[in-house]
Design a protein around this motif. Structure first.
Motif, PDB file in Angstrom:
ATOM      1  N   ASP A 273      -6.211  -9.876 -13.959  1.00  0.00           N
ATOM      2  CA  ASP A 273      -5.358  -9.973 -12.773  1.00  0.00           C
ATOM      3  C   ASP A 273      -4.242  -8.949 -12.830  1.00  0.00           C
ATOM      4  O   ASP A 273      -4.193  -8.088 -13.716  1.00  0.00           O
ATOM      5  N   LEU A 274      -3.328  -9.023 -11.867  1.00  0.00           N
ATOM      6  CA  LEU A 274      -2.282  -7.996 -11.740  1.00  0.00           C
ATOM      7  C   LEU A 274      -1.159  -8.155 -12.748  1.00  0.00           C
ATOM      8  O   LEU A 274      -0.243  -7.320 -12.792  1.00  0.00           O
TER       9      LEU A 274
ATOM     10  N   GLU B 193      -0.097   1.042  -5.292  1.00  0.00           N
ATOM     11  CA  GLU B 193      -1.394   0.899  -5.943  1.00  0.00           C
ATOM     12  C   GLU B 193      -1.738  -0.564  -6.200  1.00  0.00           C
ATOM     13  O   GLU B 193      -2.917  -0.945  -6.195  1.00  0.00           O
ATOM     14  N   ASN B 194      -0.727  -1.399  -6.429  1.00  0.00           N
ATOM     15  CA  ASN B 194      -0.996  -2.809  -6.683  1.00  0.00           C
ATOM     16  C   ASN B 194      -1.549  -3.533  -5.456  1.00  0.00           C
ATOM     17  O   ASN B 194      -2.286  -4.507  -5.580  1.00  0.00           O
TER      18      ASN B 194
ATOM     19  N   LYS C 168      -3.612  -2.140  -3.355  1.00  0.00           N
ATOM     20  CA  LYS C 168      -5.034  -1.773  -3.351  1.00  0.00           C
ATOM     21  C   LYS C 168      -5.795  -2.532  -4.435  1.00  0.00           C
ATOM     22  O   LYS C 168      -6.926  -3.007  -4.209  1.00  0.00           O
ATOM     23  N   LYS C 169      -5.186  -2.665  -5.609  1.00  0.00           N
ATOM     24  CA  LYS C 169      -5.832  -3.395  -6.695  1.00  0.00           C
ATOM     25  C   LYS C 169      -6.019  -4.865  -6.329  1.00  0.00           C
ATOM     26  O   LYS C 169      -7.045  -5.473  -6.654  1.00  0.00           O
ATOM     27  N   SER C 170      -5.029  -5.440  -5.641  1.00  0.00           N
ATOM     28  CA  SER C 170      -5.122  -6.847  -5.251  1.00  0.00           C
ATOM     29  C   SER C 170      -6.238  -7.067  -4.242  1.00  0.00           C
ATOM     30  O   SER C 170      -7.000  -8.043  -4.327  1.00  0.00           O
TER      31      SER C 170
ATOM     32  N   ALA D  14      -8.900  -5.183  -3.854  1.00  0.00           N
ATOM     33  CA  ALA D  14     -10.167  -4.993  -4.570  1.00  0.00           C
ATOM     34  C   ALA D  14     -10.502  -6.208  -5.430  1.00  0.00           C
ATOM     35  O   ALA D  14     -11.671  -6.635  -5.497  1.00  0.00           O
ATOM     36  N   LEU D  15      -9.501  -6.777  -6.087  1.00  0.00           N
ATOM     37  CA  LEU D  15      -9.721  -7.942  -6.945  1.00  0.00           C
ATOM     38  C   LEU D  15     -10.182  -9.145  -6.124  1.00  0.00           C
ATOM     39  O   LEU D  15     -11.111  -9.874  -6.521  1.00  0.00           O
TER      40      LEU D  15
ATOM     41  N   ASP E  61     -13.787  -8.669  -5.236  1.00  0.00           N
ATOM     42  CA  ASP E  61     -14.651  -8.890  -6.387  1.00  0.00           C
ATOM     43  C   ASP E  61     -14.835 -10.386  -6.652  1.00  0.00           C
ATOM     44  O   ASP E  61     -15.953 -10.878  -6.774  1.00  0.00           O
TER      45      ASP E  61
ATOM     46  N   LYS F  76     -16.878  -7.699  -1.467  1.00  0.00           N
ATOM     47  CA  LYS F  76     -16.523  -6.317  -1.784  1.00  0.00           C
ATOM     48  C   LYS F  76     -16.626  -5.409  -0.564  1.00  0.00           C
ATOM     49  O   LYS F  76     -15.832  -4.480  -0.409  1.00  0.00           O
TER      50      LYS F  76
ATOM     51  N   LEU G   2      -9.746  -0.928   2.109  1.00  0.00           N
ATOM     52  CA  LEU G   2      -9.303   0.131   1.204  1.00  0.00           C
ATOM     53  C   LEU G   2      -9.599   1.508   1.783  1.00  0.00           C
ATOM     54  O   LEU G   2      -8.801   2.438   1.625  1.00  0.00           O
TER      55      LEU G   2
END
Length: 387
Positions: A38-39, A166-167, A169-171, A173-174, A177, A182, A189
């Motif tokens: 996770d973040l 960036e977080n 975008k990561k969140s 994507a997570l 997933d 996705k 994204l």
């Protein structure tokens, strides 16, 4: 009696979860799930099949509404429900506006709100398969919550630089997933990446001296504020290389502005004398009162932007963290404010139509008219004499 039974259930679930999570540590990809990071950098084993979801903390539910299947929500914090009194002072939140009937119909999973905290008992009573959290940056606290409820707790993040962090975008994507969505996550994204690339290209090759200086005023940040609330290094300006006047300030002793400024000194604002001002609509009612103050009104009316009618209105996006769709719409509008007179050939959009497109993409509904109705008519060049 009911509370005692619930506590006993928590103890039983906690003990069983200790064995479950220790077993998962031996095999990160089991037949029953997979391990994700996770973040907060925590490794969390999540089930492959998820049918019951709870989101807690500022902005967690919003991120889930962008990516996840809303039919899997089994509870909502009071801050995102009408009539609870929690979050009543927060500014407009389009994700709540669009989904209010669903959110109001679901049971409470806690109070929520800026001063809220995770309510383990309520969460446990709703028996979620997973909890997405934005409550804390404390790993131990999230590990403790996970142990108490016996369910995976995955922490998301918006980072520190708002919509283009960036977080974020990561969140997204997570979430894609974990929730097996996705394709949906990648759609969002791709939009964010294309937006960054396009807006950045607008400012390429344009000399700073040709750009009007721009000041952001009335910026919402943990509440609404007057015109002295602003930001240097403002990501919504930076993405299209807008000439932010706060970035150019150097004081007598070499001091400069960095990041969010809750209260820019009035004399400094006067000395900066911005040629254009973008106002956050959330704080416009405060500016009205400031214009009734003799000393403040005198300073404001001395500014070039006020004298020449170069005042523009963007929509508020800071309310229980960042309303991403509104922030992206603002980024397009602010690019238009900066470049409509010096590089109109680079602006291949109508900012209202772009806002409609963005709201539809992120929320599944064009709610721009609803936002505009609550915010003085939406994006516009503002006649300050009529506010």
């Amino acid at each position: 009696m009911k509370k005692s039974a619930l506590i006993l259930l928590m103890i039983i679930v906690t003990l069983s979860s200790l064995f479950a999570f220790s077993a998962c540590d031996k095999d990160k990809d089991t037949a029953n799930g997979k391990t994700v990071t996770d973040l907060l950098g925590r490794e969390v084993t999540v089930p492959e099949k998820i049918n019951r979801v709870i989101c807690i903390g500022a902005g967690s539910l919003r991120l889930y509404t962008y990516v996840g299947d809303l039919s899997k929500l089994v509870g909502v914090e009071d801050v995102d429900k009408d009539g609870t009194g929690v979050g009543a002072t927060l500014s407009i939140r389009p994700y709540k506006m669009v989904n209010k009937d669903l959110f109001n119909s679901l049971p409470s999973c806690g109070m929520g709100g800026p001063q809220g905290s995770a309510d383990a008992e309520k969460i446990l009573s709703l028996n979620p398969d997973i909890v997405f959290s934005l409550y804390t940056s404390d790993k131990a606290a999230m590990d403790d919550l996970q142990q108490k409820i016996g369910k995976p707790v995955v922490v998301l993040s918006y980072g520190k630089t708002e919509a283009f962090d960036e977080n974020v975008k990561k969140s997204i994507a997570l979430l894609g997933d974990i929730m097996n969505r996705k394709e949906r996550a990648n759609e969002l994204l791709s939009f964010i990446s294309d937006t960054e690339n396009y807006l950045s290209s607008i400012g390429e090759g344009i000399d700073k001296s040709k750009k009007a200086t721009v000041y952001l005023g009335c910026q919402s940040n943990y509440g609404t504020h007057g015109i002295e609330s602003s930001s240097a290094n403002y990501s919504i300006f930076d993405v299209s290389k807008i000439r932010n006047v706060l970035d150019e300030y150097v004081g007598k002793n070499g001091e400069t502005f960095k990041g969010y400024q809750k209260s820019v000194d009035w004399e400094i604002l006067k000395s900066l004398n911005p040629q254009r001002i973008v106002l956050d609509a959330g704080g416009l009612y405060i500016l009205k009162t400031q214009l009734q103050d003799k000393d403040k009104s005198e300073i404001l009316n001395s500014l070039s932007a006020f004298q020449n009618g170069e005042i523009y209105l963007q929509m508020p996006y800071n309310a229980y963290y960042t309303n991403l769709e509104t922030a992206y719409a603002d980024a397009y509008f602010d690019a238009w404010v900066q470049y409509h007179d010096i590089a109109p050939e680079k602006l291949n959009f109508d900012y209202v139509e772009k806002a409609r497109e963005i709201y539809t993409l992120f929320l599944g509904k064009d709610c721009y008219d609803d936002v505009a109705a609550q915010m003085y008519g939406g994006f516009q060049k503002l006649d300050i004499s009529k506010i």
